[in-house]
Design a protein around this motif. Sequence first.
Motif, PDB file in Angstrom:
ATOM      1  N   VAL A  27      -0.729 -14.267  -7.738  1.00 54.54           N
ATOM      2  CA  VAL A  27      -1.713 -13.292  -7.016  1.00 54.54           C
ATOM      3  C   VAL A  27      -0.662 -12.450  -6.058  1.00 54.54           C
ATOM      4  O   VAL A  27      -1.118 -11.432  -5.651  1.00 54.54           O
ATOM      5  N   GLU A  28      -0.110 -13.080  -5.406  1.00 53.60           N
ATOM      6  CA  GLU A  28       0.995 -11.841  -5.103  1.00 53.60           C
ATOM      7  C   GLU A  28       1.268 -10.789  -6.250  1.00 53.60           C
ATOM      8  O   GLU A  28       1.328  -9.990  -5.898  1.00 53.60           O
ATOM      9  N   ARG A  29       2.057 -11.072  -6.980  1.00 51.72           N
ATOM     10  CA  ARG A  29       2.255  -9.954  -8.336  1.00 51.72           C
ATOM     11  C   ARG A  29       0.894  -8.926  -8.255  1.00 51.72           C
ATOM     12  O   ARG A  29       0.734  -7.747  -8.289  1.00 51.72           O
ATOM     13  N   ARG A  30      -0.115  -9.634  -8.919  1.00 50.93           N
ATOM     14  CA  ARG A  30      -1.531  -8.903  -8.619  1.00 50.93           C
ATOM     15  C   ARG A  30      -1.639  -8.002  -7.599  1.00 50.93           C
ATOM     16  O   ARG A  30      -2.426  -6.761  -8.303  1.00 50.93           O
ATOM     17  N   ILE A  31      -1.892  -8.642  -6.114  1.00 54.47           N
ATOM     18  CA  ILE A  31      -1.644  -7.524  -5.188  1.00 54.47           C
ATOM     19  C   ILE A  31      -0.954  -6.003  -4.922  1.00 54.47           C
ATOM     20  O   ILE A  31      -1.635  -5.122  -4.748  1.00 54.47           O
ATOM     21  N   MET A  34      -1.892  -3.873  -7.606  1.00 58.76           N
ATOM     22  CA  MET A  34      -2.943  -3.039  -6.878  1.00 58.76           C
ATOM     23  C   MET A  34      -2.699  -1.827  -5.512  1.00 58.76           C
ATOM     24  O   MET A  34      -3.471  -1.015  -5.752  1.00 58.76           O
ATOM     25  N   GLU A  35      -0.925  -2.136  -5.253  1.00 57.18           N
ATOM     26  CA  GLU A  35      -1.321  -1.697  -4.027  1.00 57.18           C
ATOM     27  C   GLU A  35      -0.600  -0.496  -4.660  1.00 57.18           C
ATOM     28  O   GLU A  35      -0.584   0.958  -4.079  1.00 57.18           O
ATOM     29  N   ARG A  36       0.152  -0.610  -5.941  1.00 54.57           N
ATOM     30  CA  ARG A  36       0.799   0.430  -6.647  1.00 54.57           C
ATOM     31  C   ARG A  36       0.011   1.471  -6.915  1.00 54.57           C
ATOM     32  O   ARG A  36      -0.213   2.862  -7.063  1.00 54.57           O
ATOM     33  N   ARG A  37      -1.383   0.950  -8.030  1.00 57.77           N
ATOM     34  CA  ARG A  37      -2.242   1.858  -8.201  1.00 57.77           C
ATOM     35  C   ARG A  37      -2.562   2.207  -7.481  1.00 57.77           C
ATOM     36  O   ARG A  37      -3.373   3.723  -7.621  1.00 57.77           O
ATOM     37  N   GLN A  38      -3.349   2.135  -6.456  1.00 60.84           N
ATOM     38  CA  GLN A  38      -4.156   2.542  -4.823  1.00 60.84           C
ATOM     39  C   GLN A  38      -3.101   3.191  -4.719  1.00 60.84           C
ATOM     40  O   GLN A  38      -3.560   4.991  -4.286  1.00 60.84           O
ATOM     41  N   GLU A  39      -1.541   3.447  -4.795  1.00 62.62           N
ATOM     42  CA  GLU A  39      -0.984   4.418  -4.005  1.00 62.62           C
ATOM     43  C   GLU A  39      -0.668   5.283  -4.780  1.00 62.62           C
ATOM     44  O   GLU A  39      -0.924   6.844  -4.932  1.00 62.62           O
ATOM     45  N   LEU A  40      -0.121   5.517  -6.533  1.00 65.79           N
ATOM     46  CA  LEU A  40      -0.961   6.598  -7.383  1.00 65.79           C
ATOM     47  C   LEU A  40      -2.290   7.361  -7.139  1.00 65.79           C
ATOM     48  O   LEU A  40      -1.664   8.815  -7.047  1.00 65.79           O
ATOM     49  N   LYS A  83      10.938  -7.345   2.648  1.00 65.53           N
ATOM     50  CA  LYS A  83      10.444  -7.147   1.383  1.00 65.53           C
ATOM     51  C   LYS A  83       9.824  -5.322   1.142  1.00 65.53           C
ATOM     52  O   LYS A  83       9.829  -4.623   0.839  1.00 65.53           O
ATOM     53  N   GLU A  84       9.072  -5.300   1.645  1.00 64.30           N
ATOM     54  CA  GLU A  84       7.979  -4.304   1.822  1.00 64.30           C
ATOM     55  C   GLU A  84       8.994  -2.737   2.351  1.00 64.30           C
ATOM     56  O   GLU A  84       9.135  -2.166   1.897  1.00 64.30           O
ATOM     57  N   ALA A  85       9.510  -3.349   3.389  1.00 65.67           N
ATOM     58  CA  ALA A  85      10.666  -2.032   3.607  1.00 65.67           C
ATOM     59  C   ALA A  85      11.650  -1.763   2.809  1.00 65.67           C
ATOM     60  O   ALA A  85      11.782  -0.487   2.004  1.00 65.67           O
ATOM     61  N   LYS A  86      12.343  -2.478   2.280  1.00 61.61           N
ATOM     62  CA  LYS A  86      13.136  -2.512   0.812  1.00 61.61           C
ATOM     63  C   LYS A  86      12.364  -1.889   0.006  1.00 61.61           C
ATOM     64  O   LYS A  86      12.635  -0.307  -0.676  1.00 61.61           O
ATOM     65  N   GLU A  87      11.667  -2.283  -0.315  1.00 57.49           N
ATOM     66  CA  GLU A  87      10.462  -1.614  -1.715  1.00 57.49           C
ATOM     67  C   GLU A  87       9.780   0.210  -1.369  1.00 57.49           C
ATOM     68  O   GLU A  87       9.497   0.438  -2.320  1.00 57.49           O
ATOM     69  N   ALA A  88       9.520  -0.206  -0.166  1.00 61.50           N
ATOM     70  CA  ALA A  88       8.969   1.478   0.369  1.00 61.50           C
ATOM     71  C   ALA A  88      10.010   2.243   0.107  1.00 61.50           C
ATOM     72  O   ALA A  88       9.659   3.237   0.031  1.00 61.50           O
ATOM     73  N   VAL A  89      11.280   1.569   1.443  1.00 64.13           N
ATOM     74  CA  VAL A  89      12.539   2.648   1.039  1.00 64.13           C
ATOM     75  C   VAL A  89      13.259   3.654  -0.459  1.00 64.13           C
ATOM     76  O   VAL A  89      13.560   4.510  -0.757  1.00 64.13           O
ATOM     77  N   GLU A  90      12.836   2.573  -1.619  1.00 63.39           N
ATOM     78  CA  GLU A  90      13.362   2.372  -2.582  1.00 63.39           C
ATOM     79  C   GLU A  90      11.821   3.301  -3.630  1.00 63.39           C
ATOM     80  O   GLU A  90      12.424   4.198  -4.470  1.00 63.39           O
ATOM     81  N   ARG A  91      11.038   3.378  -2.912  1.00 66.65           N
ATOM     82  CA  ARG A  91      10.095   4.350  -3.492  1.00 66.65           C
ATOM     83  C   ARG A  91      10.539   5.531  -3.701  1.00 66.65           C
ATOM     84  O   ARG A  91       9.500   6.727  -3.803  1.00 66.65           O
ATOM     85  N   LEU A  92      10.926   5.916  -1.918  1.00 63.09           N
ATOM     86  CA  LEU A  92      10.843   7.593  -1.191  1.00 63.09           C
ATOM     87  C   LEU A  92      11.754   8.128  -2.579  1.00 63.09           C
ATOM     88  O   LEU A  92      12.767   8.255  -2.636  1.00 63.09           O
ATOM     89  N   PRO A  93      11.839   9.841  -2.115  1.00 57.78           N
ATOM     90  CA  PRO A  93      12.194  10.345  -2.916  1.00 57.78           C
ATOM     91  C   PRO A  93      13.715  10.712  -2.254  1.00 57.78           C
ATOM     92  O   PRO A  93      13.980  10.709  -1.509  1.00 57.78           O
ATOM     93  N   GLY A  94      13.983  10.930  -3.601  1.00 54.23           N
ATOM     94  CA  GLY A  94      16.114  10.707  -3.334  1.00 54.23           C
ATOM     95  C   GLY A  94      16.776   9.967  -3.143  1.00 54.23           C
ATOM     96  O   GLY A  94      18.148   9.918  -2.888  1.00 54.23           O
ATOM     97  N   ASN A  95      15.671   8.651  -2.896  1.00 56.13           N
ATOM     98  CA  ASN A  95      17.013   7.356  -3.167  1.00 56.13           C
ATOM     99  C   ASN A  95      17.292   7.666  -4.662  1.00 56.13           C
ATOM    100  O   ASN A  95      16.931   7.382  -5.567  1.00 56.13           O
ATOM    101  N   VAL A  96      18.593   7.021  -4.568  1.00 51.56           N
ATOM    102  CA  VAL A  96      19.459   6.679  -5.842  1.00 51.56           C
ATOM    103  C   VAL A  96      19.802   4.987  -5.733  1.00 51.56           C
ATOM    104  O   VAL A  96      19.660   4.267  -4.868  1.00 51.56           O
TER     105      VAL A  96
END
Length: 96
Positions: A27-31, A34-40, A83-96
């Motif tokens: 369920v967590e993986r599906r959520i 879905m959140e990622r798809r919504q963002e896209l 975990k949420e903050a780490k994932e959000a920061v990793e999605r930011l542009p310029g992240n290496v």
Amino acid sequence: MTYIVVLFALVGAGMLFSAMDRKIDRVERRIRLMERRQELILRHLGIEEVDAPDLREINELVRQGKKIQAIKAYRELTGAGLKEAKEAVERLPGNV
């Protein structure tokens, strides 16, 4: 005889908890998906979050290679978990 009953009860409980844990993981993986798809979709449509936090400071920290500080700043700004903050920061542009 009592030991056998207790043993079976423990094994049954363990199997039940294991099955519940796997279901929660699915369920967590599906959520997250879905959140990622919504963002896209929102990004594709050019729609920004109404209450989107100002991430300029965090973007600057990412550009400077200060990922840990960026995660900390993101958590302070949004109240997100680690975990949420780490994932959000990793999605930011310029992240290496």
